[in-house]
Design a protein around this motif. Structure first.
Motif, PDB file in Angstrom:
ATOM      1  N   THR A  80      36.875  24.288 -50.715  1.00 29.50           N
ATOM      2  CA  THR A  80      36.307  24.893 -51.916  1.00 29.50           C
ATOM      3  C   THR A  80      37.391  25.755 -52.550  1.00 29.50           C
ATOM      4  O   THR A  80      37.890  26.700 -51.922  1.00 29.50           O
ATOM      5  N   VAL A  81      37.771  25.420 -53.769  1.00 32.98           N
ATOM      6  CA  VAL A  81      38.889  26.083 -54.433  1.00 32.98           C
ATOM      7  C   VAL A  81      38.385  27.287 -55.238  1.00 32.98           C
ATOM      8  O   VAL A  81      37.495  27.158 -56.080  1.00 32.98           O
ATOM      9  N   PHE A 132      38.767  16.258 -49.849  1.00 36.73           N
ATOM     10  CA  PHE A 132      38.070  16.540 -51.096  1.00 36.73           C
ATOM     11  C   PHE A 132      38.303  17.987 -51.529  1.00 36.73           C
ATOM     12  O   PHE A 132      38.262  18.901 -50.701  1.00 36.73           O
ATOM     13  N   LEU A 133      38.542  18.153 -52.810  1.00 34.81           N
ATOM     14  CA  LEU A 133      38.620  19.476 -53.413  1.00 34.81           C
ATOM     15  C   LEU A 133      37.376  19.681 -54.267  1.00 34.81           C
ATOM     16  O   LEU A 133      37.039  18.832 -55.097  1.00 34.81           O
ATOM     17  N   GLN A 134      36.691  20.776 -54.038  1.00 32.26           N
ATOM     18  CA  GLN A 134      35.505  21.087 -54.835  1.00 32.26           C
ATOM     19  C   GLN A 134      35.658  22.489 -55.414  1.00 32.26           C
ATOM     20  O   GLN A 134      36.063  23.417 -54.722  1.00 32.26           O
ATOM     21  N   ASN A 135      35.353  22.604 -56.691  1.00 33.26           N
ATOM     22  CA  ASN A 135      35.538  23.879 -57.366  1.00 33.26           C
ATOM     23  C   ASN A 135      34.444  24.861 -56.972  1.00 33.26           C
ATOM     24  O   ASN A 135      33.289  24.483 -56.737  1.00 33.26           O
ATOM     25  N   SER A 178      36.024  33.564 -59.151  1.00 38.66           N
ATOM     26  CA  SER A 178      35.919  32.631 -60.269  1.00 38.66           C
ATOM     27  C   SER A 178      36.465  31.266 -59.883  1.00 38.66           C
ATOM     28  O   SER A 178      37.255  31.134 -58.942  1.00 38.66           O
ATOM     29  N   ALA A 179      36.032  30.261 -60.630  1.00 40.80           N
ATOM     30  CA  ALA A 179      36.520  28.901 -60.443  1.00 40.80           C
ATOM     31  C   ALA A 179      37.872  28.746 -61.126  1.00 40.80           C
ATOM     32  O   ALA A 179      38.250  29.542 -61.986  1.00 40.80           O
ATOM     33  N   VAL A 180      38.596  27.710 -60.727  1.00 39.27           N
ATOM     34  CA  VAL A 180      39.821  27.356 -61.439  1.00 39.27           C
ATOM     35  C   VAL A 180      39.447  26.389 -62.561  1.00 39.27           C
ATOM     36  O   VAL A 180      38.349  25.823 -62.588  1.00 39.27           O
ATOM     37  N   SER A 181      40.356  26.184 -63.484  1.00 37.75           N
ATOM     38  CA  SER A 181      40.114  25.223 -64.555  1.00 37.75           C
ATOM     39  C   SER A 181      40.162  23.801 -63.990  1.00 37.75           C
ATOM     40  O   SER A 181      40.719  23.560 -62.911  1.00 37.75           O
ATOM     41  N   GLY A 241      32.111  17.694 -57.717  1.00 35.08           N
ATOM     42  CA  GLY A 241      31.443  18.704 -58.529  1.00 35.08           C
ATOM     43  C   GLY A 241      32.082  18.911 -59.886  1.00 35.08           C
ATOM     44  O   GLY A 241      31.966  20.004 -60.466  1.00 35.08           O
ATOM     45  N   VAL A 242      32.746  17.895 -60.437  1.00 33.48           N
ATOM     46  CA  VAL A 242      33.370  18.026 -61.762  1.00 33.48           C
ATOM     47  C   VAL A 242      32.793  16.974 -62.691  1.00 33.48           C
ATOM     48  O   VAL A 242      32.177  16.004 -62.267  1.00 33.48           O
TER      49      VAL A 242
END
Length: 229
Positions: free
Chosen positions: A162-163, A187-190, A203-206, A228-229
């Motif tokens: 989770t980024v 997997f990368l998930q925001n 906060s999330a990244v762009s 999740g994008v």
């Protein structure tokens, strides 16, 4: 065994399976960005007995063919082995979500044939694990042992991160990539603010930054994807 959350159907959480999700209570980490933080810090009164879950699985034979055991940290639960034995006896496949801090428990469940798929969180680069999990005296060797076990191919698996803007930088993704080099799936998930976080000011990244991180990790793993994008 008791559960503190129950999602009756998912077609996303268990690759190749139509599954339900059960959530255990309690965790040994205190990740500020945890999206299930109420299962960590404020376990509610609503519970589901294992008999209720097993009855549901029995009624949904032919529709559901999997169950995801999430949390919290499922491997903390003493009664997990017995519950999974009953699930497997029904012909249902099992996915476990884990933070990887209980490698012996993980190995035991896998070697008993009680787990078909493992999703392990890679919280951050090794050096930043204590701050990312809010566990100052964390034994990172336990996490390393779980990573090595999954990389051995003993069970189907994925790694995921989770980024979070405040915790993850490009150099951390490089370090993670080198750590899990050769992994089948990463997997990368925001980060998403659930409104009930342990920490604050996160906060999330762009989307562009998330894609940049995926490109950084790509050379190290067989498959890299965003969620999740």
């Amino acid at each position: 065994m008791k559960f503190y959350g129950f999602q009756k159907m998912t077609m996303l959480d268990f690759p190749g399976r139509v599954a339900c999700i059960v959530f255990t209570g309690g965790c040994n980490f205190r990740c500020p960005f945890c999206h299930n933080s109420l299962l960590v810090t404020d376990i509610g009164n609503q519970t589901y007995d294992e008999e209720e879950i097993l009855e549901y699985l029995n009624k949904r034979k032919g529709i559901l063919d999997g169950i995801c055991v999430s949390g919290g940290e499922p491997l903390l639960q003493v009664g997990l082995d017995s519950f999974l034995e009953k699930v497997k006896n029904m012909g249902v496949s099992v996915k476990i979500d884990t933070n990887g801090s209980f490698p012996s428990r993980l190995k035991t469940l896998v070697l008993k044939g009680l787990v078909d798929y493992v999703a392990m969180d890679i919280k951050n680069s090794k050096e930043k694990y204590p701050i990312t999990t809010d566990c100052k005296n964390l034994d990172i060797s336990k996490i390393e042992e779980s990573v090595d076990f999954l990389l051995s191919g003993a069970v189907d698996y994925e790694f995921r991160t989770t980024v979070v803007n405040e915790f993850h930088k490009p150099q951390d993704i490089v370090a993670i990539g080198k750590w899990i080099q050769g992994a089948k799936k990463y997997f990368l998930q925001n980060f998403v603010d659930s409104g009930n976080l342990i920490g604050d000011g996160l906060s999330a990244v762009s989307l562009d930054k998330l894609k940049e991180f995926a490109e950084i990790a790509k050379p190290y793993v067989e498959k890299i994807a965003l969620r999740g994008v």
